[in-house]
Design a protein around this motif. Structure first.
Motif, mmCIF file in Angstrom:
data_model
loop_
_atom_site.group_PDB
_atom_site.id
_atom_site.type_symbol
_atom_site.label_atom_id
_atom_site.label_comp_id
_atom_site.label_asym_id
_atom_site.label_seq_id
_atom_site.Cartn_x
_atom_site.Cartn_y
_atom_site.Cartn_z
ATOM 1 N N LEU A 196 37.128 27.697 39.378
ATOM 2 C CA LEU A 196 37.462 28.023 40.725
ATOM 3 C C LEU A 196 36.357 28.004 41.612
ATOM 4 N N ARG A 197 35.117 28.362 41.376
ATOM 5 C CA ARG A 197 34.029 28.388 42.298
ATOM 6 C C ARG A 197 33.734 26.933 42.865
ATOM 7 N N ALA A 198 34.064 25.658 42.053
ATOM 8 C CA ALA A 198 33.414 24.593 42.270
ATOM 9 C C ALA A 198 33.778 23.983 43.456
ATOM 10 N N ILE A 217 28.021 42.250 35.354
ATOM 11 C CA ILE A 217 26.602 41.631 35.841
ATOM 12 C C ILE A 217 26.816 40.044 35.248
ATOM 13 N N TYR A 218 26.364 39.282 36.272
ATOM 14 C CA TYR A 218 26.302 37.966 35.982
ATOM 15 C C TYR A 218 24.815 37.827 35.614
ATOM 16 N N LYS A 219 24.773 36.870 34.525
ATOM 17 C CA LYS A 219 23.290 36.675 34.035
ATOM 18 C C LYS A 219 23.087 35.038 34.319
ATOM 19 N N GLU A 252 19.379 38.761 36.265
ATOM 20 C CA GLU A 252 20.875 39.749 36.114
ATOM 21 C C GLU A 252 21.300 40.039 37.632
ATOM 22 N N VAL A 253 22.407 39.449 37.965
ATOM 23 C CA VAL A 253 23.013 39.906 39.234
ATOM 24 C C VAL A 253 24.334 40.870 38.941
ATOM 25 N N PRO A 254 24.180 42.014 39.372
ATOM 26 C CA PRO A 254 25.166 43.100 39.092
ATOM 27 C C PRO A 254 26.197 42.902 40.206
ATOM 28 N N ALA A 255 27.114 42.599 40.201
ATOM 29 C CA ALA A 255 28.226 42.235 41.105
ATOM 30 C C ALA A 255 29.137 43.336 41.353
ATOM 31 N N ILE A 256 29.613 44.018 40.305
ATOM 32 C CA ILE A 256 30.372 44.876 40.563
ATOM 33 C C ILE A 256 29.710 46.115 39.587
ATOM 34 N N GLY A 278 34.974 43.644 52.592
ATOM 35 C CA GLY A 278 33.516 43.818 52.462
ATOM 36 C C GLY A 278 32.886 42.661 52.925
ATOM 37 N N PRO A 279 31.308 42.645 53.023
ATOM 38 C CA PRO A 279 30.761 41.762 53.795
ATOM 39 C C PRO A 279 30.621 40.623 52.360
ATOM 40 N N SER A 280 30.100 39.236 52.906
ATOM 41 C CA SER A 280 29.843 38.253 51.971
ATOM 42 C C SER A 280 28.943 38.637 50.838
ATOM 43 N N GLY A 281 29.473 38.358 49.687
ATOM 44 C CA GLY A 281 28.562 38.823 48.556
ATOM 45 C C GLY A 281 28.796 40.213 48.030
ATOM 46 N N SER A 282 29.565 40.885 48.652
ATOM 47 C CA SER A 282 29.902 42.375 48.238
ATOM 48 C C SER A 282 30.420 42.430 46.639
ATOM 49 N N GLY A 283 31.108 41.399 46.424
ATOM 50 C CA GLY A 283 31.690 41.393 45.081
ATOM 51 C C GLY A 283 33.362 41.386 44.974
ATOM 52 N N LYS A 284 33.806 40.885 46.133
ATOM 53 C CA LYS A 284 35.218 41.000 46.360
ATOM 54 C C LYS A 284 36.030 39.900 45.503
ATOM 55 N N THR A 285 35.421 38.787 45.366
ATOM 56 C CA THR A 285 36.259 37.633 44.572
ATOM 57 C C THR A 285 36.045 38.304 43.017
ATOM 58 N N THR A 286 34.751 38.924 42.834
ATOM 59 C CA THR A 286 34.598 39.029 41.292
ATOM 60 C C THR A 286 35.480 40.113 40.999
ATOM 61 N N LEU A 287 35.866 41.283 41.764
ATOM 62 C CA LEU A 287 36.787 42.164 41.553
ATOM 63 C C LEU A 287 38.129 41.684 41.361
ATOM 64 N N ASP A 334 42.771 35.501 47.357
ATOM 65 C CA ASP A 334 41.489 35.776 47.590
ATOM 66 C C ASP A 334 41.226 34.797 48.842
ATOM 67 N N GLU A 335 40.924 35.721 50.019
ATOM 68 C CA GLU A 335 41.059 34.929 51.216
ATOM 69 C C GLU A 335 41.750 33.783 51.646
ATOM 70 N N PRO A 336 43.311 34.271 51.681
ATOM 71 C CA PRO A 336 44.376 33.251 51.677
ATOM 72 C C PRO A 336 44.319 32.795 53.101
ATOM 73 N N THR A 361 39.484 39.710 51.714
ATOM 74 C CA THR A 361 39.372 39.428 53.005
ATOM 75 C C THR A 361 38.178 39.827 53.780
ATOM 76 N N HIS A 362 37.846 39.128 54.795
ATOM 77 C CA HIS A 362 36.963 39.770 55.715
ATOM 78 C C HIS A 362 37.441 39.338 57.221
ATOM 79 N N ASP A 363 38.685 38.745 57.083
ATOM 80 C CA ASP A 363 39.517 38.463 58.239
ATOM 81 C C ASP A 363 40.011 39.615 59.057
HETATM 82 N N1 LIG Z 1 28.935 32.979 38.316
HETATM 83 C C1 LIG Z 1 27.993 33.511 38.974
HETATM 84 N N2 LIG Z 1 26.647 33.766 38.534
HETATM 85 C C2 LIG Z 1 25.755 34.573 39.329
HETATM 86 N N3 LIG Z 1 26.089 35.210 40.161
HETATM 87 C C3 LIG Z 1 27.501 35.388 40.800
HETATM 88 C C4 LIG Z 1 28.307 34.810 40.380
HETATM 89 N N4 LIG Z 1 29.588 34.836 40.948
HETATM 90 C C5 LIG Z 1 28.954 35.464 42.036
HETATM 91 N N5 LIG Z 1 27.792 36.062 41.880
HETATM 92 C C6 LIG Z 1 27.086 36.848 42.591
HETATM 93 O O1 LIG Z 1 27.717 38.147 42.565
HETATM 94 C C7 LIG Z 1 28.036 38.602 43.852
HETATM 95 C C8 LIG Z 1 29.425 38.860 44.602
HETATM 96 O O2 LIG Z 1 29.966 37.553 44.519
HETATM 97 P P1 LIG Z 1 31.317 37.495 45.082
HETATM 98 O O3 LIG Z 1 31.759 36.202 44.929
HETATM 99 O O4 LIG Z 1 32.285 38.351 44.302
HETATM 100 O O5 LIG Z 1 31.141 38.068 46.556
HETATM 101 P P2 LIG Z 1 32.647 38.078 47.742
HETATM 102 O O6 LIG Z 1 32.388 39.355 48.141
HETATM 103 O O7 LIG Z 1 33.674 37.344 47.366
HETATM 104 O O8 LIG Z 1 31.683 37.083 48.745
HETATM 105 P P3 LIG Z 1 32.478 36.034 49.898
HETATM 106 O O9 LIG Z 1 32.945 36.964 50.901
HETATM 107 O O10 LIG Z 1 31.199 35.289 50.433
HETATM 108 O O11 LIG Z 1 33.426 35.241 49.272
HETATM 109 C C9 LIG Z 1 26.988 37.762 44.690
HETATM 110 O O12 LIG Z 1 25.898 38.301 45.005
HETATM 111 C C10 LIG Z 1 26.944 36.312 43.965
HETATM 112 O O13 LIG Z 1 26.097 35.759 44.357
#
Ligand SMILES: Nc1ncnc2c1ncn2[C@@H]1O[C@H](COP(=O)(O)OP(=O)(O)OP(=O)(O)O)[C@@H](O)[C@H]1O
Ligand SMILES: [Mg+2]
Lengths: 484, 228
Positions: A482-484, B12-14, B19-23, B40-49, B168-170, B201-203
């Motif tokens: 999905l990220r692609a 945690i993304y590895k 290691e990137v802790p996203a949530i 939340g701001p970009s990179g805050s973890g919305k998509t991950t959640l 997700d950000e529709p 969203t951040h809209d």
């Molecule tokens: N597959 C991955 N591998 C490593 N790190 C990741 C991966 N996916 C997300 N991350 C990291 O996890 C964190 C959260 O990412 P996420 O995509 O959930 O943020 P977001 O809130 O949706 O941001 P945006 O508003 O830009 O879409 C970010 O620091 C991102 O770099």
């Protein structure tokens, strides 16, 4: 499945050009494969038909040692009981005796080594059709003299075509291979070059002489030839024979050496007979050629019933110092040549298939890379990996089958036409045929099982490329896609 | 009972050694009929959640319980089937299968569910009416505007009669008219059908419409307000 088929079909037309190019590459592979196979199998079967079905025989009955030492002493008695045994055998369609031995042929001051073959004129003609080789035309210095109608250029060229011809068709094939310009003159050339002779009859003391040998000795129909050689058990063979006809044999070797005479005549010449204690005469032959009711071909399974008859006959004749050989044993070289040609042909096709498969694989790689995100979405919304794989495999399948079907539709009529109207090979290209006694035509094999097998092999090869999408889809992580 | 119950969720993304802790320890409950924005701001973890809620990714720790089922325990193919029957998705863009028409895209989900032809067709027409695209039923996605595509995506998300829709950000790729159209549509569906919507969203335009706003920063929930 219908839904997957719909998606697969529409996916193919997303990139029309790429799909057409890919299907075309499969098409060309199939086209080459079917055409090449048709010519190969056609050639093998033509060879086997000419050499085995109509000359050597499926089987030969020989004296134990004849195969290793084909001398005039290693002969077998063509007895009534043996003839009865063969006649009664339901698996045997036809059998024919021959007596063969080398001799020296002389006329006036010329002499040359020749091969004398004693035959049953009627049966032999039925079997190997010798009479169709009887010379009916002779192009030589005298006849060329009379061809004032030919342009100068062709009058020089026609010298290369000097020799005996059994039909106007042969003259035409040979002359047209020399130059297309002979076309309008064929009929008149034939008319200026008639030649007469007749076939031999049983009981006659006459012979048929191959054209090359006749030329060398400077003899014509009506002349006599003296044959001198070694007969049975060290006796001297000598005799004088009148020439009934000249044969234009396709094989240059045979055309330089062969003389046919009635079997009884040859048995007298070589003294291959004995008076038995009971007063009867035992008459000997070199071998008996036997055709079974089965068909000889290059296909391994066609040999099985022939081999079965061979083994049975061999057992039945064991006690009599006789041996039965199959055509693959008798003509080992022919068989091995065909076999190795067949295998190398198949290797070439395999290489073509592999190259094309890589091309298809390239298309598959591109298509997968383009659709990564789409796959992610499809898996997200609940399409199973199995169904996703199905659509991809279907895409490859449809592309391949389109190419294959197009190739079959085009090859089928062409190959069928070329079977009934075979290509005549010019004098140069005919070399491969020379060692066997048959005309240098290149008939194709009529479409049969190979028209199924080759496409199937192609299909399997191309479907191997679907291993990649199958594995790819199994391993695809939805969130990453999905990220692609 | 909550439709979605999240407890102590970690992701945690590895990537190699890093290691990137996203949530990092999220607890959250979503009730039937909510219209909730995760902001939340970009990179805050919305998509991950959202991915974790939707079973598109598996958490490093914690559980996601949907209507009593802990989806973190499901196997891959069970999860795909679970999504098919329980969750609707709307993504930022390229939601639709490009070779299928609007109508076929909506029907496709019900095909996968094995619904009868009559049921598929009547529901598809009903949904197309609802999203106001009945006249574009036979258009391919490439023949539709971005806003129209998103509306078809919403219709498709509803087609399976899911428990909730994740978006997700529709509106990220839409102009303001298309955005307000889409938001009105979703709000109406929320009210008329009591459909639960959760968007990341951040809209600001989306945030303004939300009934509940969950704020997330660095993988933590830092705010949770019920507006309406
Ligand atoms: N597959 C991955 N591998 C490593 N790190 C990741 C991966 N996916 C997300 N991350 C990291 O996890 C964190 C959260 O990412 P996420 O995509 O959930 O943020 P977001 O809130 O949706 O941001 P945006 O508003 O830009 O879409 C970010 O620091 C991102 O770099
Ligand atoms: Mg995001």
């Amino acid at each position: 499945m219908k839904e997957m088929l719909k998606i697969a079909w529409r996916n193919l037309w997303r990139n029309k050009r790429r799909t057409i190019i890919t299907a075309s590459s499969v098409f060309f592979a199939a086209l080459i494969a079917l055409t090449m196979r048709s010519f190969q199998l056609g050639f093998y079967n033509y060879t086997i038909n000419s050499v085995i079905e109509h000359f050597v025989g499926h089987l030969q009955i020989q004296q134990q040692d004849y195969h290793n030492n084909p001398s005039i002493d290693n002969v077998l008695e063509f007895s009534d009981s043996l003839q009865q045994l063969l006649s009664k055998d339901p698996d045997i369609k036809f059998f024919i005796p021959r007596l063969e031995s080398g001799a020296m042929a002389s006329h006036a001051n010329a002499s040359k080594v020749c091969m004398v073959v004693g035959i049953n004129p009627i049966k032999e003609n039925y079997f190997s059709g010798i009479s169709k080789h009887l010379a009916k035309y002779k192009i030589d210095e005298q006849s060329i003299q009379k061809m004032g109608f030919l342009p100068a250029e062709l009058r020089v060229l026609i010298n290369k075509a000097q020799g005996y011809y059994s039909s106007k068709e042969k003259i035409k094939d040979v002359l047209l291979a020399l130059s297309k310009k002979f076309g309008p003159y064929i009929d008149r050339i034939a008319k200026e070059s008639p030649y007469h002779g007749h076939y031999i009859k049983p009981g006659e003391n006459q012979i048929l002489v191959a054209g090359g040998l006749a030329n060398y000795l400077g003899v014509n129909v009506g002349d006599s030839i003296v044959l001198l050689g070694q007969g049975y058990h060290g006796s001297t063979a000598i005799g004088k024979y009148r020439i009934a006809g000249i044969l234009a044999l396709p094989s240059p070797l045979m055309n330089r050496t062969f003389i046919y005479m009635p079997l009884r005549c040859a048995q007298e010449l070589f003294s291959t007979y004995d008076i038995k204690p009971n007063g009867d005469t035992a008459r000997y032959v070199s071998y008996i050629a036997v055709n079974t009711r089965f068909q000889a071909s290059i296909r391994p399974y066609d040999y099985i019933p022939i081999e079965r008859v061979r083994q049975r006959l061999d057992r039945e004749l064991k006690g009599k110092n006789l041996r039965v050989l199959g055509w693959k044993q008798i003509n080992k070289t022919l068989y091995q040549q065909i076999q190795s040609d067949n295998i190398s042909g198949q290797i070439i096709l395999m290489v073509i298939y592999i190259i094309i498969a890589f091309g298809v694989f390239g298309t598959v790689l591109m298509l997968m890379a383009e659709r990564r995100k789409e796959f992610g979405i499809m898996l997200s919304i609940g399409m199973s990996r199995g169904k996703l794989r199905q659509t991809l495999v279907l895409e490859i399948f449809i592309m391949t089958v389109m190419g294959i079907i197009a190739a079959i539709l085009i090859t089928y009529p062409v190959v069928t036409y070329l079977h009934y109207h075979p290509i005549y090979l010019g004098n140069e290209a005919a070399k491969a045929y020379e060692q066997f006694n048959f005309e240098p035509y290149m008939p194709t094999q009529l479409p049969d099982i190979y028209f199924l097998i080759q496409p199937l092999v192609i299909l399997i090869m191309m479907m191997l490329t679907s291993i990649y999408p199958i594995i790819y889809i199994s391993k695809l992580k939805v969130s990453k896609a999905l990220r692609a | 009972m909550a439709v979605i119950e999240i407890k102590n969720l970690h992701k945690i993304y590895k990537s190699g050694e890093v290691e990137v802790p996203a949530i990092r320890g999220v607890d959250l409950q979503i009730e039937q009929g909510e219209f909730t924005a995760i902001v939340g701001p970009s990179g805050s973890g919305k998509t991950t959640l959202l991915n974790l809620i939707g079973g598109l990714d598996d958490p490093t720790e914690g559980v996601v319980i949907i209507d009593g089922t802990d989806i973190t325990k499901l196997k891959d193919n069970q999860l795909i089937d679970f999504r098919l029957w329980n969750i609707g998705f709307v993504f930022q863009a390229y939601n639709l299968i490009p070779v299928l028409t609007a109508k076929e895209n909506i029907e496709f989900i019900m095909h996968l569910q094995g619904k009868s032809k009559e049921e598929r067709e009547s529901r598809t027409m009903e949904l197309l009416e609802k999203v106001g695209l009945a006249d574009r039923a036979n258009s391919r996605p490439s023949q539709l505007s971005g806003g129209q595509q998103q509306r078809v995506a919403v219709a498709r998300a509803l087609a399976s009669k899911p428990k909730f829709v994740l978006a997700d950000e529709p509106t990220a790729n839409l102009d303001s008219v298309a955005t307000s159209n889409l938001l009105d549509l979703m709000e109406r569906l929320n009210q008329e059908e009591n459909m639960t919507f959760i968007f990341a969203t951040h809209d600001q335009r989306v945030i303004d419409k939300a009934h509940r706003i969950v704020q997330i920063e660095d993988g933590h929930i830092v705010g949770d307000q019920q507006i309406k």
